[in-house]
Design a protein around this motif. Structure first.
Motif, PDB file in Angstrom:
ATOM      1  N   UNK A 190     -61.128   7.697  42.579  1.00  0.00           N
ATOM      2  CA  UNK A 190     -60.110   7.516  42.247  1.00  0.00           C
ATOM      3  C   UNK A 190     -59.373   7.739  43.015  1.00  0.00           C
ATOM      4  N   UNK A 191     -57.917   7.583  43.379  1.00  0.00           N
ATOM      5  CA  UNK A 191     -56.758   7.359  44.199  1.00  0.00           C
ATOM      6  C   UNK A 191     -55.627   6.313  43.436  1.00  0.00           C
ATOM      7  N   UNK A 192     -54.499   7.266  43.643  1.00  0.00           N
ATOM      8  CA  UNK A 192     -53.329   5.504  44.000  1.00  0.00           C
ATOM      9  C   UNK A 192     -53.365   4.714  42.548  1.00  0.00           C
ATOM     10  N   UNK A 193     -53.641   5.658  41.016  1.00  0.00           N
ATOM     11  CA  UNK A 193     -53.344   4.824  40.011  1.00  0.00           C
ATOM     12  C   UNK A 193     -54.880   4.182  39.877  1.00  0.00           C
ATOM     13  N   UNK A 194     -55.674   3.856  40.455  1.00  0.00           N
ATOM     14  CA  UNK A 194     -56.657   3.340  39.969  1.00  0.00           C
ATOM     15  C   UNK A 194     -58.298   4.139  39.962  1.00  0.00           C
ATOM     16  N   UNK A 195     -59.820   3.214  39.571  1.00  0.00           N
ATOM     17  CA  UNK A 195     -60.795   3.896  39.618  1.00  0.00           C
ATOM     18  C   UNK A 195     -61.314   3.090  40.357  1.00  0.00           C
ATOM     19  N   UNK A 196     -62.427   3.248  40.978  1.00  0.00           N
ATOM     20  CA  UNK A 196     -63.642   1.998  40.806  1.00  0.00           C
ATOM     21  C   UNK A 196     -64.951   2.892  40.295  1.00  0.00           C
ATOM     22  N   UNK A 197     -65.800   1.865  39.522  1.00  0.00           N
ATOM     23  CA  UNK A 197     -66.583   2.590  38.849  1.00  0.00           C
ATOM     24  C   UNK A 197     -67.850   1.207  39.096  1.00  0.00           C
ATOM     25  N   UNK A 198     -68.884   2.478  38.741  1.00  0.00           N
ATOM     26  CA  UNK A 198     -70.713   1.236  39.265  1.00  0.00           C
ATOM     27  C   UNK A 198     -71.418   1.543  38.308  1.00  0.00           C
TER      28      UNK A 198
END
Length: 217
Positions: A190-198
């Motif tokens: 989670x950073x820079x107004x973005x998220x990565x999920x798996x």
């Protein structure tokens, strides 16, 4: 929750080219998230059969193919203009198949394989235009991916009031994966107004014929 309409004109070639160029400049942090996609997929053994939903101009596909052991890469997008850009970017690829389809359409799984090792999407899942539809999409993904397959999703965060009802906070992404039948959902970044999920496809996959799926059509 009702769907919001899309302002984009991806049927227009000039608009699409301008939009892609703008996003490359507007979101330089995408490079870091693409690196996380690669790192996450490298944790899987063997050659990968990958499906990308909303693949756009092919930047993520290019990076994954350069850095990971990829046996096949199906890039699904509904915009012919985007697919032309992707075809140019991936012209040297021998494993890419471009599939013209809209992942908000209930019939898209009929157009792809059924044994993917990974399903990925980059800044596209909000194009469902309704967060309530996201778990249903995960249910469909589970019908075309093998048990144990990774589902890796990156999208924007709702940092402004106008984003609510379009983008999802990290906790909502995890809840949607669980509600859609994916296991071991986790936040990668989670950073820079973005998220990565798996998440991970389980051994008990849903029956595609019995799965209700919302469509904005």
């Amino acid at each position: 929750m009702s769907a919001t309409s899309s302002p984009h004109k991806f049927e227009d070639a000039a608009y699409t080219e301008e939009w892609v160029a703008y996003n490359e400049k507007q979101y330089p942090q995408r490079a870091v998230f693409i690196e996380e996609f690669v790192r996450t997929l490298k944790l899987q053994d063997g050659a990968l059969r990958v499906l990308e939903l909303g693949g756009g101009a092919g930047r993520l596909a290019e990076a994954i193919q350069q850095e990971c052991h990829v046996d096949s890469y199906d890039l699904l997008d509904s915009s012919p203009a985007m697919q032309r850009l992707a075809r140019t970017r991936l012209s040297s690829s021998k494993v890419t198949q471009l599939i013209k389809a809209d992942f908000s359409d209930a019939k898209w799984p009929d157009l792809v394989s059924s044994e993917y090792d990974a399903v990925v999407t980059m800044q596209a899942i909000h194009e469902l235009r309704n967060p309530a539809a996201v778990p249903l999409l995960y249910g469909q993904i589970a019908t075309v991916a093998r048990p144990g397959a990774s589902v890796v999703v990156c999208d924007h965060l709702p940092v402004e009031p106008r984003h609510r009802g379009l983008y999802m906070p990290p906790s909502a992404h995890l809840a949607a994966m669980a509600a859609g039948g994916l296991a071991n959902a986790e936040i990668i970044r989670v950073s820079d107004a973005m998220v990565l999920v798996r998440g991970e496809v389980t051994a008990a996959r849903p029956d595609a014929d019995g799965l209700f799926f919302w469509s904005r059509a």
